[in-house]
Design an enzyme around this catalytic site. Structure first.
Site, mmCIF file in Angstrom:
data_model
loop_
_atom_site.group_PDB
_atom_site.id
_atom_site.type_symbol
_atom_site.label_atom_id
_atom_site.label_comp_id
_atom_site.label_asym_id
_atom_site.label_seq_id
_atom_site.Cartn_x
_atom_site.Cartn_y
_atom_site.Cartn_z
ATOM 1 N N ALA A 411 41.824 52.239 50.206
ATOM 2 C CA ALA A 411 40.925 51.102 49.991
ATOM 3 C C ALA A 411 41.482 50.327 48.796
ATOM 4 O O ALA A 411 41.131 50.601 47.646
ATOM 5 C CB ALA A 411 39.499 51.578 49.731
ATOM 6 N N GLU A 412 42.378 49.403 49.069
ATOM 7 C CA GLU A 412 43.122 48.730 47.999
ATOM 8 C C GLU A 412 42.214 47.959 47.048
ATOM 9 O O GLU A 412 42.456 47.900 45.845
ATOM 10 C CB GLU A 412 44.179 47.800 48.604
ATOM 11 C CG GLU A 412 45.317 48.518 49.320
ATOM 12 C CD GLU A 412 44.972 48.954 50.730
ATOM 13 O OE1 GLU A 412 45.802 49.649 51.362
ATOM 14 O OE2 GLU A 412 43.860 48.598 51.210
ATOM 15 N N PHE A 438 53.065 50.376 49.710
ATOM 16 C CA PHE A 438 54.120 49.369 49.773
ATOM 17 C C PHE A 438 53.491 48.036 49.378
ATOM 18 O O PHE A 438 52.317 47.785 49.655
ATOM 19 C CB PHE A 438 54.705 49.263 51.189
ATOM 20 C CG PHE A 438 55.437 50.488 51.654
ATOM 21 C CD1 PHE A 438 56.823 50.557 51.567
ATOM 22 C CD2 PHE A 438 54.746 51.569 52.179
ATOM 23 C CE1 PHE A 438 57.511 51.688 51.998
ATOM 24 C CE2 PHE A 438 55.418 52.701 52.612
ATOM 25 C CZ PHE A 438 56.808 52.765 52.519
ATOM 26 N N ALA A 439 54.285 47.167 48.765
ATOM 27 C CA ALA A 439 53.755 45.891 48.299
ATOM 28 C C ALA A 439 53.091 45.108 49.424
ATOM 29 O O ALA A 439 52.082 44.425 49.212
ATOM 30 C CB ALA A 439 54.877 45.057 47.670
ATOM 31 N N ASP A 440 53.617 45.210 50.636
ATOM 32 C CA ASP A 440 53.082 44.475 51.779
ATOM 33 C C ASP A 440 51.637 44.854 52.099
ATOM 34 O O ASP A 440 50.905 44.088 52.724
ATOM 35 C CB ASP A 440 53.902 44.741 53.047
ATOM 36 C CG ASP A 440 55.397 44.795 52.820
ATOM 37 O OD1 ASP A 440 55.817 45.325 51.781
ATOM 38 O OD2 ASP A 440 56.141 44.339 53.700
ATOM 39 N N PRO A 444 44.830 43.518 51.040
ATOM 40 C CA PRO A 444 43.383 43.771 50.965
ATOM 41 C C PRO A 444 42.833 43.788 49.536
ATOM 42 O O PRO A 444 41.633 43.634 49.334
ATOM 43 C CB PRO A 444 43.238 45.158 51.620
ATOM 44 C CG PRO A 444 44.392 45.245 52.551
ATOM 45 C CD PRO A 444 45.518 44.553 51.832
ATOM 46 N N HIS A 483 56.565 47.031 55.192
ATOM 47 C CA HIS A 483 57.362 47.969 54.397
ATOM 48 C C HIS A 483 58.586 47.300 53.791
ATOM 49 O O HIS A 483 59.413 47.978 53.175
ATOM 50 C CB HIS A 483 57.818 49.159 55.251
ATOM 51 C CG HIS A 483 56.703 49.951 55.840
ATOM 52 N ND1 HIS A 483 56.067 49.586 56.994
ATOM 53 C CD2 HIS A 483 56.086 51.087 55.414
ATOM 54 C CE1 HIS A 483 55.107 50.454 57.269
ATOM 55 N NE2 HIS A 483 55.100 51.387 56.323
#
Length: 682
Positions: A411-412, A438-440, A444, A483
């Site tokens: 849950a970013e 991963f940065a991608d 959220p 990714h």
């Protein structure tokens, strides 16, 4: 314990002085609530006002339950009486409403009707409705960790509970057993949207009835005594059990949602009459007289006192200074940690090379030993011998314990929001989060990233989230979508965040140390393709530090300048060496290391010498950070240029999974050489 189940407050047993104070607060609040629209009509301000009338009971109770010496309060935009009951004066309310420089919430920087006093732990919250539930959960985590006997109180309307981050906050608080009271003030509408369009449950709190470790309380938010008893019972329960609670308060909205809304367009006459007939202040007035606690004359004296107080508060607020235009640049970003030992972020260490991944791991551990009030969490980063998807945090939980190093839910927004919240408890606290694996996957969390970016500015310098966001970034690993993307170009347009992107192990260590010792928000992007790459390994001096905004000249040259960072730094160095051997072209390579703040001086000095420049980065050319670099160069070094500013980066496409597609999309040494040859012809 037995007193908890008794009604602590009632018309007969509550002391008269307490009743007097409540009536005074309610009358003061309603006077200001009614007066607010007049400021807009006179073009004096208060262009956003959300009337609270009909929420009087629960708002009085929230403010009375709040202890500014122990608790943390997160009000929402309708919480005028909550703020007054918690201690704000009429003058402070009006200063906020008309956006004066002395407004205690924000100095006129935030919307009117967003009441706060950070020095009392009445927090400045966002217009992004309900997002402060995450902050309340975060500060609840700190309250629990430091064994502080207080609670966090989060207040909101029932419709904002539909937001995903509210569910994340309540799920996290119940899982971690955090001392938080979530108050839902239910007036039946989200602006014009009826509750039936929001949720199947008539009472929104019941959506959470299956959650473990949480207790739900219901009350009549129009009734002073029921609200006071419920808030008191909820607070005692949370303190005794060290678990969260939800208080659902049934209210009525007597006016439109705000001064830009017309509720007669969606509410019929019977409903409007019902809301007026259920005026909580009028009911409280009648009860006080009916049960002989006060006479009409005694209440009239209080009402006259309030009129005089509001009149005097208005006079003082109108005479208060307006914000100065030049002040817009104050508090954009807190002062960074200043390195005395390595003022330029350079060194002459000749020891054993250390890999980039080891440099980050070692620095994290060193900083955790340096500051015991440092914490780290993220997804899949602290389970037994595993330390994150790339093992960057390996061994940290074993050394520093589960309370300082732990896993977060997938849950970013919760990861980011609780970091913001926990940092509110104490300025000594420093937090590192793996914002996503991963940065991608960070998108959220963007709501909380944006929220945190302007907290320092919005609070007029009273609060900054002291958080370092670590993200494994970039491609060259055959990862494909989610990714392999770069996100710095998109995020660089948001003020209030430092963004750094090291290419070598020593810079990774030095920039991370500066980030963790600084106040404010830092986005620390890690080129994951270089984690174990021998070409990125370097010796690292003990305690190495790299200041923000200091570029590093990786290779001296006289004919062309390359401005780069991250993965492409190594390609640029390789391309420069090849061209010098093949064609005798002398190329200078500048690794900016720090995107924000940017070392323009080093870049411009190089261009004045070479008169030609190539900007190279891994991100897309279109919309990438290189566009900003090219713009700065064109604007400030145009007279020194003998050729157009050329850029190399990814194609304007996603990054493909197949290695053939990835190679066609991402920049490489050959593409950089071709661009340099073209530039050399000018």
């Amino acid at each position: 314990m037995e007193k908890r189940n008794q009604k602590q407050f009632g018309i007969k047993q509550t002391p008269k002085e307490t009743l007097r104070q409540w009536f005074y607060l309610m009358t003061l609040g309603r006077s200001l609530d009614n007066k607010a629209p007049n400021y807009l009509k006179q073009a004096l301000g208060w262009s956003y006002h959300a009337p609270y009338a009909g929420h009087d009971g629960i708002q009085l109770a929230i403010g009375q339950a709040f202890d500014k010496g122990k608790d943390h309060l997160f009000p929402y935009y309708r919480d005028m009486l909550t703020a007054i009951s918690a201690g704000l004066t009429a003058e402070e309310i009006i200063l906020n409403g008309i956006s004066k420089a002395t407004d205690p919430a924000s100095g006129g920087r935030h919307m009117s009707n967003h009441f706060a006093k950070p020095e009392w732990n009445i927090h400045n919250t966002s217009s992004c409705t309900g997002n402060h539930t995450l902050h309340a959960a975060g500060v609840g985590r700190a309250i629990k960790y430091y064994k502080h006997m207080g609670v966090a109180i989060s207040s909101q309307g029932e419709s904002s509970v539909s937001e995903g981050y509210v569910y994340e906050a309540i799920n996290g608080a119940s899982n971690e057993k955090l001392p938080v009271i979530f108050v839902f003030q239910d007036n039946g509408y989200g602006i014009s949207v009826p509750k039936a369009d929001q949720t199947a449950n008539r009472k929104v709190a019941n959506n959470f009835s299956g959650f473990k470790n949480i207790r739900i309380f219901h009350c009549n938010g129009k009734d002073v005594f029921d609200s006071m008893n419920t808030m008191a019972e909820a607070k005692v329960w949370v303190l005794e059990n060290q678990m969260p609670a939800i208080v659902q308060a049934n209210c009525v909205r007597m006016q439109s949602h705000s001064n830009s809304d017309r509720h007669e367009l969606y509410r019929d006459k019977d409903e409007l009459s019902y809301s007026t007939d259920n005026d909580p202040l009028a009911k409280f007035h009648r009860l006080l007289v009916k049960y002989g606690r006060f006479t009409e004359e005694e209440l009239a004296v209080i009402e006259e006192q309030v009129k005089a107080e509001v009149k005097e508060a208005h006079k003082k607020a109108m005479a208060a200074p307006d914000p100065a235009p030049a002040s817009i640049f104050n508090f954009v970003m807190p002062d960074a940690y200043i390195s005395e030992k390595f003022p330029n972020g350079l060194h002459q260490e000749q020891g054993e090379p250390i890999k980039l991944i080891e440099a980050i791991n070692q620095t994290l551990k060193e900083e955790f030993r340096h500051n015991p009030d440092t914490f780290i969490w993220g997804q899949d980063m602290a389970n037994k011998e595993k330390g994150g998807i790339f093992n960057v945090s390996k061994g940290m939980q074993q050394e520093f314990g589960r309370e300082r190093v732990f896993n977060a839910p997938i849950a970013e927004d919760y990861i980011m929001g609780t970091a913001n919240g926990m940092s509110r408890f104490n300025e000594k606290i420093r937090i590192v989060v793996e914002g996503a694996e991963f940065a991608d996957y960070f998108w959220p969390a963007m709501e909380q990233y944006v929220e945190s970016s302007h907290d320092y500015w919005r609070s007029n310098g009273k609060f900054s989230p002291n958080v370092t966001i670590r993200l494994a970034s970039g491609g060259y690993i055959g990862g494909g979508l989610y990714h392999s993307q770069n996100i710095e170009g998109a995020l660089a347009s948001i003020p209030g965040v430092r963004i750094v992107y090291p290419s070598f192990a020593d810079d990774a260590a030095g920039l991370l140390r500066s980030a963790m010792r600084s106040k404010g928000l830092t986005l620390f992007l890690e080129p994951k393709a270089l984690y174990n790459a021998p070409k990125a390994a370097t010796p690292i001096p003990e305690g190495f530090e790299v200041p923000f905004g200091k570029a590093r000249v990786r290779r001296l040259g006289t004919d062309i300048s390359i401005v780069t960072y991250g993965n492409t730094t190594h390609m640029c160095i390789e391309a420069a060496e090849i061209l010098e051997k093949e064609m005798g072209i002398s190329i200078e390579v500048i690794d900016i290391r720090s995107l924000i703040p940017l070392d323009k001086e080093t870049i411009l000095t190089s261009i004045k010498k070479t008169n030609k420049v190539l900007v190279v980065h891994e991100d897309k050319v279109f919309g990438g950070f290189g566009g900003e670099l090219a713009s700065v160069i064109s604007d400030e070094a145009f007279e020194f240029l003998d050729a157009p500013v050329k850029r190399i980066g990814s194609t304007y496409t996603p990054v493909g999974f197949n290695r053939i597609l990835e190679a066609a999309i991402l920049p490489n040494t050959e593409k950089i050489i071709a661009a340099l040859k073209e530039l050399s012809k000018y």
